[in-house]
Structures are given as C-alpha cells and as structure tokens.
Design an enzyme around this catalytic site. Structure first.
Site, PDB file in Angstrom:
ATOM      1  CB  ALA A   1     -30.875 -56.816   4.735  1.00 31.23           C
TER       2      ALA A   1
ATOM      3  CD  GLU B   1     -36.476 -55.850  10.405  1.00 29.82           C
ATOM      4  OE1 GLU B   1     -36.001 -56.336   9.360  1.00 29.82           O
ATOM      5  OE2 GLU B   1     -37.680 -55.894  10.691  1.00 29.82           O
TER       6      GLU B   1
ATOM      7  CD  GLU C   1     -32.956 -54.386   6.547  1.00 34.69           C
ATOM      8  OE1 GLU C   1     -33.558 -54.599   7.616  1.00 34.69           O
ATOM      9  OE2 GLU C   1     -33.399 -54.735   5.436  1.00 34.69           O
TER      10      GLU C   1
ATOM     11  CG  HIS D   1     -37.009 -52.242   9.938  1.00 38.14           C
ATOM     12  ND1 HIS D   1     -38.382 -52.103  10.018  1.00 38.14           N
ATOM     13  CD2 HIS D   1     -36.777 -52.932   8.793  1.00 38.14           C
ATOM     14  CE1 HIS D   1     -38.943 -52.688   8.955  1.00 38.14           C
ATOM     15  NE2 HIS D   1     -37.989 -53.192   8.191  1.00 38.14           N
TER      16      HIS D   1
HETATM   17 ZN   LIG Z   1     -37.944 -54.424   6.449  1.00 40.89          ZN
END
Ligand SMILES: [Zn+2]
Ligand SMILES: *[C@@H]1O[C@H](CO)[C@@H](O)[C@H](O)[C@H]1NC(C)=O
Ligand SMILES: *[C@@H]1O[C@H](CO)[C@@H](O)[C@H](O)[C@H]1NC(C)=O
Ligand SMILES: *[C@@H]1O[C@H](CO)[C@@H](O)[C@H](O)[C@H]1NC(C)=O
Ligand SMILES: *[C@@H]1O[C@H](CO)[C@@H](O)[C@H](O)[C@H]1NC(C)=O
Length: 960
Positions: free
Chosen positions: A344, A346, A380, A383
């Site tokens: 993934a 962010e 995420e 972040h």
């Molecule tokens: Zn990360």
C-alpha cells in the site's frame, strides 16, 4: 509505504505449518520469510538493478543526484490526460502540462528540476518557458537539456535569477503510461469479459518526476493544483477532493475534465492520481471526515470493501486521539488496485492498496487475510500525520517514518479489533523475525548517513526489514520505557512544531526528551544517547544474568559464532539496555544495564526462586541465565506455566533455540524448553516452536533422528489436537479467538504430520467431500492450506489430479496459490516429477510462479533430490528460457540446496558450480552462499546430531 510482500504474511505462516504437515519437512521459513520480506517489502522498483558503474567524480551541479539549495517551489498547476487506449503505435501514453512557481533563495544562473522519461515540447528551441512574477524580470534561457543519468531537466539562463524573486516555469510533455508499476502507470484487469484499463500512480520514492517535471525531494514541499482529463465513463481521483467534472472536447473527443481542491503543503512522493471506472462506498453524511473505499465494481458489489469502511473511521479516531491532533484533511479515499507493487502507499488523502491489503471477502479470505487488512490500513492512516503532515528531510531517515508507522499500526489495529491481541502479535510478526536478520554479521544500522543515500537505487534498498521491523521494535522499546502516555505527548508537540515542514530524527528525540522531563521520568542518560546506540550501530545484545551473584552483562549477539564483524561501531557494540524482569511472584521491575558488566543485587535469588527478563519482549535483546535459573524456569514452565506471561513463554523458547544456534547454550536446553507444550494451548509458544523446529526437520528428516523426533512432537501435540477437537465440538465450529484460529492450524498440521490418531482421517474426509462436490467447497477458509496439503500427501493420483483441475479452474488468486502449494505435498515421486515438468511449461505454471513451485517441491523430503536432479538436468533450458528475470536463480539455488548438510552434498554442489561456471548468471553469489551454508550445516549436524538423537530417544522411550 505500506507493508507488502508478494505472498501475504498469512499465507507464508500457513505454509510453514502445512509443510510440516504433509511431508514432515519445513523450510526455515521464518528466515526465508524475513528475507523475502526484506526483498519485497514495499519495494517500489520490484527488482532494483544494482548500480554497476560508479560515475566518475562529478564536477557540474547536474551531475550530482541532489538538488542545490538555490530554489524553493511554492505551488504547481498540473494538468494530465492519460489515454486508456493505445495510440497508432500501440503505445499507451499521457500528455500534460505543468506550471511551477518557485522562489529564488540564492542567486543562480541554473535551474535544476527533476524530469525522467518524459518527452518535453520545445518552445523556441528550449524545453521550458520561464517568466518572472510580481514584476521580477525573467532572464532569457541560454540552453536547456535533459541530463538522463541524474534525471534532471537542466536550464541555464543568461543572467542570474535573483534571491527573493519569484518565477514561473512552464513545461509540456508526453510520457508513456506503461505497465511498470512506477510513476503514472497503467493497471489492467478483466471484468465481465471486458478488458479495463486504470491509470494510477506510485511516486515513492523518486517517480513523481516520471509524471511531470518537479523538484522531487521530500523537503521540497509545495501546494499542488491538479486537473485530470479522462474518458466520459470514468472517474478521476487525487489527493484533494474532486470537484464536479465538466464536459469538454479535446482533439475532437468528448471527455471529462476534473479539477481538484488544492492540496495542503506536501511532498511530491505523496502525490497520487487515479482514473478508473471504479465505484465506492462511503461513510454516511454527517461524518466529520468523508471516507470512501474504492474498488472494481464487482468487488464493491460483493461487499469486499465493507470491512475497510467499517474500520477506517475508528482507526482515524484512534490516531486523532493518540497524536492529540485532528485528521489534517477533509477526506480520506482508499482505493484497491489490481496491479500494485508494494502492499500500500500512504498518498496523502488518496491511499492506494494492493487488493489483498484493502479488500476482505468473508467467505473466501482467512482470518490472517483480515488481520492483514486491518494492520495495513492502520499503518497507512498513521502516516497521514507521521510522514505526511511532518516529513523527514531526506530518505536516510526512512527507518523513522516506516518503523514508526509499523509500530503504531499494531496500536491502531488493536483499537479496531480489541480481541485480537494485536499488541502481542507485533512480537511474532515483526520482532522475532528481524532479530534473526540483525544477528548476522552482514546486518546494517537503522540510520544511514545522508551522504550515503544519493541515487534512486540506494533509496530503494532502504525499504527492508531492518527499516520496518527493527525500526518498529526499537520505537516500541522506547515507548515502553518512557510509557505510552509520555511517548504520545512528545509526538503531539513534535507534530505541532513541524506540521507542513520537514525534520531529522533528532527533532523527535528533542520533543520526547521534553515530554520525559515534564513527566519527571528518570533516565540513566539523555534519551538521544540511549537511542543512538540502537540506531547508529547494527545488531542487538544478548544479556546474561547470573542469579547466584546478581552479575549482569551484555555482548553483541551473533547467531553464527564464527562470523566476523568488519563494520566498526563507535559504541563498541554496547547498548544501554532497559532490562525488565519478574522474579518469583513479584511485580515487574526495570534495571538499566549501561555498562558491559554490572551487578544488580536484586537479581541475586534464593535457592528456589526464578527470574525471567525482558518481559513481553519489550526490549530488543536476547536473554541468557545461569544454569540454575534455567532449570528453575523450566520447572516453572512445566508446573505452573501461567506464572510466566505468554509472550515470555514464547520468548524463552526462541531465545534458547537461538542461543543454541550461537553455541552459547547446549542444544538439549533448547529442546527442553518445548517440554511444557503438552500443557500449552496458546498460539505464540507453539508458533515459535514450529518456526524453530523447521531447521531440525531440514537437517534430520532423512536420518535416524527423524523417527524419535516425530514421536516426541506427536506426544507433545496430541493434547493440543484434542483441545481443539473439544472446543470446536468435533470440528464443527470455528474457535472464537483470533489467535486460537491460528493455533488450530498448527494443531492440525503438526498432528497430521506426526500421525496423531484421527487427524489424517479428518483432513482426508473433508477433502473427499470436496471431491464429491467440487462446486461446493465447505473446507474452513483458515484450514484450507493444511487440509489440501495433508489430503494430497495421504492420497494418490486421484487426489492430485482433482486438485490440479481445481487449480486450473480457480478464479481467486489466493485459492490458486494455496492449491499450487498443496500439489507439492504428494509423496509420490512420479507425481512430483510430473509437477516439476509442469514448471517449465508456461501453459501449466505461469513463469512468475515457476521458482516458487520448484522450491515448494524441494521443501518436500521426497521432492528435494528430484528437484535437485531436475534443475541440474534442465539447467541449460532454465538458463536460456527463464533467464530474463522471470526465474529467480538466486532463490532457486537457495531453495533447492536448503537441506544440504553432508560432504557428499557439498561436493555435488561444487561440481555443478564448476561444470557450469560460464552460465551461472545471477545465481553466482547464491552458489557461494549455498556452499557456505552447507559447510555451516555440516558443522552443526556434526556437533548436534548425537545429543539431539539421544534426547529425543530419552523423551520417547518408555520409562524403565
Ligand atoms: Zn509505510
Ligand atoms: C493554478 O490553478 C489555480 C486554481 O485553478 C488558479 O487559481 C491559478 O491561477 C492557477 N495558476 C497558474 C499559474 O496557472
Ligand atoms: C519519446 O521520444 C522517443 C524518441 O523520439 C520515442 O521513441 C518515444 O516513443 C517517445 N515517448 C512517448 C511516450 O511518446
Ligand atoms: C456531460 O455529459 C454527460 C453525457 O455525456 C451528461 O450526462 C452530463 O449531464 C454532462 N454534464 C454537464 C455538466 O454538462
Ligand atoms: C464428538 O465425537 C465423539 C465420538 O464420536 C462423541 O463421543 C462426542 O459426544 C462428540 N462430541 C460432541 C460435542 O459432539
């Protein structure tokens, strides 16, 4: 970036266990897994080519990789038009134009701005247009060119730009919308028989410059005004909220134009834009923050986004509270993409995910898959503040950004799923594995020097398990010794001071120190000095406690005692160690070990007392004791295991096995830590045991040790198998607890592999039911891998051919992956040989899966010699047809030779290497490593085989 390895962690763990089950063989997956992880973890350039040539000493500014400090961007206006169908040349492209407004900070006659793989339009012979703003005169352009090695558009002007003045630079460009998973790229999938194309992005770390010319360093924050032009039947998303699209005509085509609200002041690597025909579900009206989950229409219709939507709100609230800071944006979009290199990313306000990291399908996904979704979302979202609102100045501090997000992802997931014990699982999922990596002489420190991280490849290499998992481990240790409340107070003031700005890690230490002082917490040294020892030198200590005298000491822990450390450390491989401990019946205490050797009288015990240190593995170190305390701890484990916290029951096993590997304690001591398991039903101790026994299986499963070892494990696992039979009412229901569901897999796998009464009958029966009714697979999703594997191991060609047909029919990737693995579990040599042949036929096994499948077969004790013969016989073919990157030779060699442990093996390997000296390709170093490992295995077996055999015999022969 979010975490992501290409097999999900859940599958990896299940595979370890399943391998025991079917074939009584396990690869040392805990190690392989950490290496895999470090290789694939969020690696945006899946295989970063090593830099082959060092450029000669640079002289001109454009030959350096870093931007000079002369210019500072403040805003961009970017318009991009991706084409979702190929042009006349068969190329997918995007066109665009961009205006950047920047301020001159120091007089200069040079503009350097990143641009990579873009074809720029010329204006009067130049690749850009420059104008002055607010009445500043713009100098004329002298010359412009693209400096390909350093990825710059270079612009020399005829008279200097003046400090204090503001300028505007305009570019127009064409880029390829390639399927290369970096920059602005395309992802393809098929829905209802129709091929669909998505245009999407992955900028981190250095690919924003592939989408438009920009000052592509994390400290060059600016405001971005994005506009996307896209087909009528699609929707466009970006970091800011999308405005209502307008209809326009471009090049004679009717298209939509979507503009977005300007972003906050942010770094280029966090930009994102996506054009797709996806749909979404969202939080209802009235929510403070608009939350939308986007995915393929089918996936949304099937409810696969529901779990993510349900958990995002609570996790966001958790972090608002934890940071004491409101979510910085007005919306949170999260989107699942069919092709995505990391787990993934962010991007601020538009988080992109691999499908398996965002979508959850209750009928098909396992509880491990669900845990993965919850932790990646939490990672995420963490972040959004730490990393996005406040960003480290340069990539050398990546460990802080990623280690932090990894640590707090467990806190966020724990809040979202309070019954899962997520705060404990960080120990298994992150810490124990990276302790293995960090105990090698070839490890490296968390923190790098800024000047050592220059080229994109050097940045990419930082995305490893040390950065993520050790980073998480040391921040968790810090949070524990200053307390979570003080840690979060320090985070709050840090975020307040630096929002929309950049930092170095020392800024965080300063704020945490302030919080520590305010709370009146006493530390033996300033926080920065304590932490420097953990982040500036590699490795970890083993702490030895002598409970007769209270003597306590530390030493750099190396799992291979013969390895040589050639990396110097200014701290001499000594640490400031927070030693927490419990002794007989007393509450937890903490002692700071700040020298190599010290004495703590409180650790000197009476004759019947015991002590266990590193409570809940809060500290990043291993622990050894005097023999007397080991004995008393083992007694305690056998008599009242619950007196020792569950994480420490796992820790004692893991420390003992690792200390034995390092020849610090006797191998039989390690084996004795598993004796209490006949009374243990918790997941963590069993899981550490299976991971540690992997190596014993590899070394001994073809020797006389195997029988007694199997008998011992059977004896230990039988009560666990019966426990699960009882709590599941004869296997009719799923255990309630999350970790109980995991441990049920361990129970069945180990029980079937060692022949516990009733186990194989069970898995065979379930599999037969499926064979009788292929359209209706009723096997519990958590148990599928182990059930398939055991049934195929116990069965013959009929079972194998059925599974093969199911594999070819599978429409869900995770299901295919499970069957592909299980097919390697058969014990019939001819079936294994046939399966090996299939690996070189791309119509049967896709090229991308060939290496993994051959390695699965080699994991099987019956399959290992077949696989080794096979790759030797087929080497020319493999080398010529699969050489171009689709086959990882390195992993192939290390997989197939994993259980090599005799002089005979060694000589065969050497012979093969010499015979093929001219065609080893990328496997050359793997051969060297395999030879070295074989030598180490030979030594280990020579030293340990007799005591191990004697011990298993004494534990299993009837008492006399
Ligand atoms: Zn990360
Ligand atoms: C950039 O876009 C914003 C919003 O559309 C607009 O107000 C501004 O004038 C544009 N600036 C330039 C330099 O085009
Ligand atoms: C960019 O220019 C090169 C050289 O003319 C050409 O080969 C390439 O296809 C162009 N790229 C795009 C995306 O148009
Ligand atoms: C844009 O075109 C679509 C059909 O192509 C139409 O449904 C829509 O109302 C139009 N939007 C505007 C703002 O004109
Ligand atoms: C489980 O099966 C056994 C043997 O068939 C039986 O005696 C027992 O009652 C069953 N237990 C439950 C809870 O169904």
């Amino acid at each position: 970036m979010g975490k992501g390895f290409y097999i999900s962690k859940a599958v990896a763990i299940v595979c370890v266990v399943a391998a025991v089950a079917a074939t009584a063989i396990i690869i040392a997956l805990s190690v392989v897994y950490s290496q895999e992880k470090s290789k694939n973890l969020e690696d945006p350039v899946a295989t970063g080519e090593p830099v082959t040539t060092t450029p000669s000493t640079p002289k001109d500014p454009w030959q350096f990789y870093r931007l000079p400090d002369t210019l500072a961007p403040s805003s961009y206006n970017v318009t991009l038009w991706p084409r979702l169908t190929p042009n006349a040349d068969g190329l997918y492209i995007f066109t665009g134009h961009s205006t950047v407004i920047f301020k001159c900070v120091k007089d200069t006659d040079l503009i350097l701005i990143h641009s990579n793989k873009l074809n720029l339009t010329t204006f009067e012979g130049h690749l850009a247009k420059l104008t002055g703003l607010n009445g500043a005169p713009a100098p004329t352009l002298k010359t412009t060119w693209l400096e390909v090695p350093t990825q710059f558009l270079v612009i020399q002007v005829s008279s200097p730009l003046k400090a204090g003045n503001t300028y505007q630079l305009y570019t127009e460009f064409v880029g390829e919308l390639a399927d290369d998973l970096g920059g602005f790229y395309r992802s393809e999938y098929t829905e209802d028989g129709v091929k669909k194309v998505v245009a999407t992005t992955q900028m981190q770390p250095t690919d924003a410059r592939k989408a438009f010319p920009c000052f592509d360093e994390p400290a060059m924050k600016a405001v971005f005004h994005m506009t996307l032009i896209h087909p009528l039947d699609t929707v466009a998303l970006s970091n800011g909220m999308n405005n209502e699209p307008i209809n326009i005509t471009m090049d004679g085509q009717k298209v939509k134009q979507t503009s977005f609200e300007p972003t906050e002041i942010m770094s280029t690597y966090l930009l994102a834009f996506v054009v797709s025909d996806f749909t979404y579900i969202s939080s209802g009206p009235g929510a403070k923050v608009l939350i939308r989950i986007w995915a393929r229409r089918k996936a949304i219709e099937e409810g696969q986004g529901d779990y993510a939507l349900e958990k995002t709100g609570p996790i966001l609230s958790f972090f608002e509270n934890y940071y004491n800071s409101p979510y910085p944006l007005s919306k949170s979009d999260q989107i699942a993409l069919p092709d995505f290199s990391a787990g993934a990313m962010e991007n601020w306000g538009l988080i992109t995910y691999r499908e398996t990291a965002l979508l959850y399908n209750p009928g098909v996904s396992s509880n491990g898959d669900k845990e993965w979704v919850a932790t990646v979302i939490a990672h995420e979202l963490a972040h959004m503040w730490f990393g996005n609102l406040v960003t480290t100045r340069w990539w050398n501090d990546l460990w802080l950004n990623e280690g932090f997000a990894t640590y707090v992802s467990y806190l966020g997931a724990d809040y979202a799923e309070p019954t899962w014990n997520m705060k404990d699982l960080i120990v298994l999922n992150e810490i124990i594995g990276v302790m293995g990596v960090d105990a090698l002489a070839s490890s490296h420190p968390l923190s790098s020097k800024e000047e050592d991280i220059q080229r994109p490849e050097q940045i990419t290499q930082l995305f490893d398990s040390i950065t993520y998992s050790k980073g998480a481990a040391v921040l968790r240790m810090l949070s524990e010794f200053i307390t979570e409340a003080v840690f979060s107070q320090g985070l709050h003031t840090y975020l307040e001071e630096f929002k929309y700005k950049n930092t170095v890690y020392q800024d965080l230490w300063r704020h945490l120190q302030m919080a520590v002082d305010k709370a009146g917490i006493k530390l033996p040294h300033p926080l920065e000095e304590i932490m420097n020892r953990w982040i500036l030198q590699m490795g970890l200590p083993v702490v030895t406690i002598n409970t007769q005298t209270g003597a306590i000491s530390q030493k750099h822990f190396l799992v291979d005692p013969d390895s040589v450390v050639d990396r110097p450390s200014e701290y001499n491989y000594e640490w400031f160690v927070p030693v927490t401990y419990i002794k007989t019946g007393a509450a937890e205490q903490q002692y700071w070990l700040v020298q190599k050797e010290a004495t703590n009288k409180d650790m000197a015990l009476g004759a019947n007392d015991w002590l266990v240190a590193n409570i809940n593995m809060k500290g990043f170190y291993r622990v050894n004791y005097d023999d007397g305390n080991w004995e008393r701890l083992l007694n305690k484990l056998n008599s009242q295991p619950k007196d020792i916290p569950v994480i420490n029951r796992a820790q004692i096993i893991d420390d003992a096995f690792n200390l034995a590997r390092a020849r610090i304690v006797d191998v039989t001591l390690a084996l004795r830590t598993t004796k209490f398991l006949d009374k243990e039903v918790e997941y963590m101790p069993w899981e550490t045991t299976t991971r540690n026994l992997n190596y014993f299986y590899l070394m001994f499963d073809r020797s006389e040790v195997y029988g007694p070892m199997q008998a011992y494990i059977k004896k230990q696992v039988t009560p666990l198998f019966e426990h699960f039979r009882d709590i599941t009412l004869n296997w009719t229901k799923i255990p309630d607890g999350h970790t109980d569901q995991y441990n049920q897999v361990n129970a069945i796998s180990l029980a079937c592999s060692t022949g516990v009464q009733g186990c194989r009958e069970l898995t065979t029966k379930w599999f037969k039911e499926w064979m009788a009714n292929p359209a209706d697979n009723k096997i519990n999703v958590n148990l599928k891998t182990t059930v398939y594997c055991n049934a195929i191991a116990a069965g013959g060609v009929e079972e194998w051919d059925f599974a093969w047909a199911m594999f070819k029919n599978a429409t869900i990737a995770s299901e295919a992956e499970k069957i592909m693995y299980a097919l390697s579990c058969t014990r019939q040599p001819w079936l294994l040989n046939r399966y090996l042949e299939y690996c070189l036929d791309p119509d049967k096994i896709r090229k991308q899966d060939a290496t993994a499948t051959i390695n699965y077969i080699a994991d099987n004790a019956v399959g290992q010699p077949l696989a080794w013969d096979f790759i030797r016989a087929q080497w020319d073919h493999i080398f010529n047809d699969y050489g171009g990157g689709s086959m990882s030779f390195g992993r192939l060699i290390s997989g197939v030779t994993e259980r090599f442990s005799t002089e005979f093996d060694y000589n065969q390997l050497l012979q093969f290497k010499e015979d093929n000296a001219d065609q080893l390709g990328s496997a050359a170093t793997s051969f060297e490593q395999a030879l070295e490992r074989t030598k180490a295995n030979i030594n280990w077996v020579a030293l340990n085989k007799k005591p191990v055999l004697d011990w298993f015999n004494s534990e299993t022969s009837p008492a006399v």
